[in-house]
Motif scaffolding. Structure first.
Motif, PDB file in Angstrom:
ATOM      1  N   VAL A  99       0.838  -1.198   0.000  1.00 43.84           N
ATOM      2  CA  VAL A  99       0.000   0.000   0.000  1.00 43.84           C
ATOM      3  C   VAL A  99       0.871   1.246   0.000  1.00 43.84           C
ATOM      4  O   VAL A  99       2.050   1.203   0.372  1.00 43.84           O
ATOM      5  N   LEU A 100       0.272   2.335  -0.425  1.00 43.67           N
ATOM      6  CA  LEU A 100       0.943   3.629  -0.423  1.00 43.67           C
ATOM      7  C   LEU A 100       0.216   4.530   0.558  1.00 43.67           C
ATOM      8  O   LEU A 100      -0.996   4.686   0.477  1.00 43.67           O
ATOM      9  N   PHE A 101       0.971   5.081   1.501  1.00 42.09           N
ATOM     10  CA  PHE A 101       0.435   6.079   2.422  1.00 42.09           C
ATOM     11  C   PHE A 101       0.898   7.439   1.928  1.00 42.09           C
ATOM     12  O   PHE A 101       2.084   7.632   1.644  1.00 42.09           O
ATOM     13  N   THR A 102      -0.026   8.371   1.822  1.00 42.50           N
ATOM     14  CA  THR A 102       0.295   9.738   1.428  1.00 42.50           C
ATOM     15  C   THR A 102      -0.198  10.675   2.514  1.00 42.50           C
ATOM     16  O   THR A 102      -1.366  10.614   2.899  1.00 42.50           O
ATOM     17  N   ASN A 103       0.694  11.519   2.998  1.00 40.30           N
ATOM     18  CA  ASN A 103       0.302  12.503   4.003  1.00 40.30           C
ATOM     19  C   ASN A 103      -0.376  13.660   3.289  1.00 40.30           C
ATOM     20  O   ASN A 103       0.226  14.265   2.402  1.00 40.30           O
ATOM     21  N   PRO A 104      -1.626  13.980   3.628  1.00 41.09           N
ATOM     22  CA  PRO A 104      -2.359  15.026   2.897  1.00 41.09           C
ATOM     23  C   PRO A 104      -1.720  16.408   2.983  1.00 41.09           C
ATOM     24  O   PRO A 104      -1.806  17.180   2.044  1.00 41.09           O
ATOM     25  N   SER A 105      -1.043  16.732   4.081  1.00 40.99           N
ATOM     26  CA  SER A 105      -0.475  18.077   4.185  1.00 40.99           C
ATOM     27  C   SER A 105       0.942  18.160   3.621  1.00 40.99           C
ATOM     28  O   SER A 105       1.242  19.054   2.849  1.00 40.99           O
ATOM     29  N   GLN A 133      13.928   3.632   7.533  1.00 38.94           N
ATOM     30  CA  GLN A 133      15.196   3.903   6.852  1.00 38.94           C
ATOM     31  C   GLN A 133      15.407   5.405   6.826  1.00 38.94           C
ATOM     32  O   GLN A 133      14.540   6.143   6.411  1.00 38.94           O
ATOM     33  N   GLY A 134      16.531   5.830   7.328  1.00 40.41           N
ATOM     34  CA  GLY A 134      16.835   7.255   7.309  1.00 40.41           C
ATOM     35  C   GLY A 134      15.919   8.083   8.192  1.00 40.41           C
ATOM     36  O   GLY A 134      15.608   9.212   7.869  1.00 40.41           O
ATOM     37  N   GLY A 135      15.435   7.519   9.276  1.00 39.32           N
ATOM     38  CA  GLY A 135      14.596   8.281  10.193  1.00 39.32           C
ATOM     39  C   GLY A 135      13.133   7.870  10.113  1.00 39.32           C
ATOM     40  O   GLY A 135      12.721   7.092   9.267  1.00 39.32           O
ATOM     41  N   ASP A 136      12.384   8.423  11.012  1.00 43.87           N
ATOM     42  CA  ASP A 136      10.964   8.114  11.133  1.00 43.87           C
ATOM     43  C   ASP A 136      10.197   8.719   9.950  1.00 43.87           C
ATOM     44  O   ASP A 136      10.374   9.889   9.630  1.00 43.87           O
ATOM     45  N   PRO A 137       9.339   7.937   9.289  1.00 42.76           N
ATOM     46  CA  PRO A 137       8.595   8.476   8.141  1.00 42.76           C
ATOM     47  C   PRO A 137       7.452   9.411   8.537  1.00 42.76           C
ATOM     48  O   PRO A 137       6.733   9.896   7.675  1.00 42.76           O
ATOM     49  N   GLY A 138       7.276   9.688   9.822  1.00 46.56           N
ATOM     50  CA  GLY A 138       6.236  10.624  10.244  1.00 46.56           C
ATOM     51  C   GLY A 138       4.888   9.988  10.529  1.00 46.56           C
ATOM     52  O   GLY A 138       3.878  10.669  10.577  1.00 46.56           O
ATOM     53  N   LEU A 139       4.874   8.693  10.707  1.00 46.03           N
ATOM     54  CA  LEU A 139       3.627   7.958  10.946  1.00 46.03           C
ATOM     55  C   LEU A 139       3.267   8.047  12.432  1.00 46.03           C
ATOM     56  O   LEU A 139       3.475   7.120  13.199  1.00 46.03           O
ATOM     57  N   GLN A 140       2.738   9.187  12.829  1.00 47.59           N
ATOM     58  CA  GLN A 140       2.456   9.452  14.233  1.00 47.59           C
ATOM     59  C   GLN A 140       1.037   9.057  14.602  1.00 47.59           C
ATOM     60  O   GLN A 140       0.105   9.213  13.803  1.00 47.59           O
ATOM     61  N   VAL A 141       0.880   8.565  15.831  1.00 47.22           N
ATOM     62  CA  VAL A 141      -0.447   8.205  16.332  1.00 47.22           C
ATOM     63  C   VAL A 141      -1.346   9.444  16.272  1.00 47.22           C
ATOM     64  O   VAL A 141      -0.944  10.541  16.641  1.00 47.22           O
ATOM     65  N   GLY A 142      -2.544   9.240  15.745  1.00 44.18           N
ATOM     66  CA  GLY A 142      -3.510  10.325  15.605  1.00 44.18           C
ATOM     67  C   GLY A 142      -3.478  11.011  14.253  1.00 44.18           C
ATOM     68  O   GLY A 142      -4.422  11.708  13.883  1.00 44.18           O
ATOM     69  N   TRP A 145      -3.696   9.733   7.151  1.00 49.92           N
ATOM     70  CA  TRP A 145      -3.006   9.527   5.891  1.00 49.92           C
ATOM     71  C   TRP A 145      -4.001   8.990   4.876  1.00 49.92           C
ATOM     72  O   TRP A 145      -5.000   8.373   5.238  1.00 49.92           O
ATOM     73  N   SER A 146      -3.712   9.186   3.616  1.00 46.36           N
ATOM     74  CA  SER A 146      -4.491   8.594   2.543  1.00 46.36           C
ATOM     75  C   SER A 146      -3.843   7.257   2.189  1.00 46.36           C
ATOM     76  O   SER A 146      -2.637   7.193   1.983  1.00 46.36           O
ATOM     77  N   LEU A 147      -4.635   6.199   2.127  1.00 49.36           N
ATOM     78  CA  LEU A 147      -4.131   4.856   1.853  1.00 49.36           C
ATOM     79  C   LEU A 147      -4.668   4.368   0.517  1.00 49.36           C
ATOM     80  O   LEU A 147      -5.857   4.515   0.237  1.00 49.36           O
ATOM     81  N   SER A 148      -3.810   3.812  -0.327  1.00 48.47           N
ATOM     82  CA  SER A 148      -4.256   3.183  -1.573  1.00 48.47           C
ATOM     83  C   SER A 148      -3.421   1.934  -1.828  1.00 48.47           C
ATOM     84  O   SER A 148      -2.244   1.884  -1.484  1.00 48.47           O
ATOM     85  N   LYS A 149      -4.062   0.924  -2.390  1.00 46.07           N
ATOM     86  CA  LYS A 149      -3.341  -0.304  -2.756  1.00 46.07           C
ATOM     87  C   LYS A 149      -2.621  -0.046  -4.067  1.00 46.07           C
ATOM     88  O   LYS A 149      -3.198   0.478  -5.009  1.00 46.07           O
ATOM     89  N   VAL A 150      -1.340  -0.428  -4.135  1.00 47.73           N
ATOM     90  CA  VAL A 150      -0.569  -0.199  -5.355  1.00 47.73           C
ATOM     91  C   VAL A 150       0.014  -1.473  -5.944  1.00 47.73           C
ATOM     92  O   VAL A 150       0.488  -1.465  -7.076  1.00 47.73           O
TER      93      VAL A 150
END
Length: 162
Positions: A99-105, A133-142, A145-150
């Motif tokens: 899946v692809l997570f996209t942060n809306p902001s 890899q290379g730090g936290d991707p920003g997936l914070q509780v609360g 994100w937009s989720l789509s199957k790729v």
């Protein structure tokens, strides 16, 4: 799965962003397992990359999801999500979905692998695994994100726990 999850979805080009050997001809016989893997693994990754490239060219269904929990497991972050709102009747996730997570902001995008999926009268919950890899991707509780199957990955039973 580690290799797939390490790819930058926005990478352009006919080959994935990897440092792997080039494609080799398929021999009549293999010397050993390592020889077999060196021949077929690059083909498998190239096929996966082609499917990801195709997903970029067609509109993807996407759903907003809220991260409800996260925990580190080795070099991965496992996040629990809940899907906000309704989804198409036949939509689901399986353990073979990338899946692809996209942060809306921030528009940051990161690939993940579905680990579990539950649908009930209370809504949809799932667990998605991401490579750190290379730090936290920003997936914070609360965060939402937009989720789509790729990609639906069809790997061996042995690799499904990677």
């Amino acid at each position: 799965h580690r290799t797939l999850l390490s790819w930058n979805y926005d990478h352009q080009g006919p080959e994935p962003p990897w440092n792997r050997p080039k494609l080799l001809p398929v021999p009549n016989r293999f010397k050993d397992y390592a020889h077999f893997r060196n021949v077929f693994e690059p083909m498998l990754f190239l096929e996966c990359w082609n499917q990801l490239a195709e997903s970029k060219e067609s509109p993807q269904e996407s759903y907003d999801c809220r991260i409800t929990n996260r925990q580190y497991t080795d070099q991965y972050i496992d996040v629990d999500i809940s899907i906000e709102g309704s989804v198409q009747k036949d939509w689901n996730l399986s353990e073979t979905d990338i899946v692809l997570f996209t942060n809306p902001s921030s528009k940051r995008r990161v690939l993940g692998k579905a680990q579990s999926y539950r649908s009930s009268y209370m809504g949809i919950q799932a667990t998605i695994r991401f490579l750190v890899q290379g730090g936290d991707p920003g997936l914070q509780v609360g965060s939402i994100w937009s989720l789509s199957k790729v990609l639906r990955y069809v790997g061996s039973q042995h690799s499904r726990h990677a």
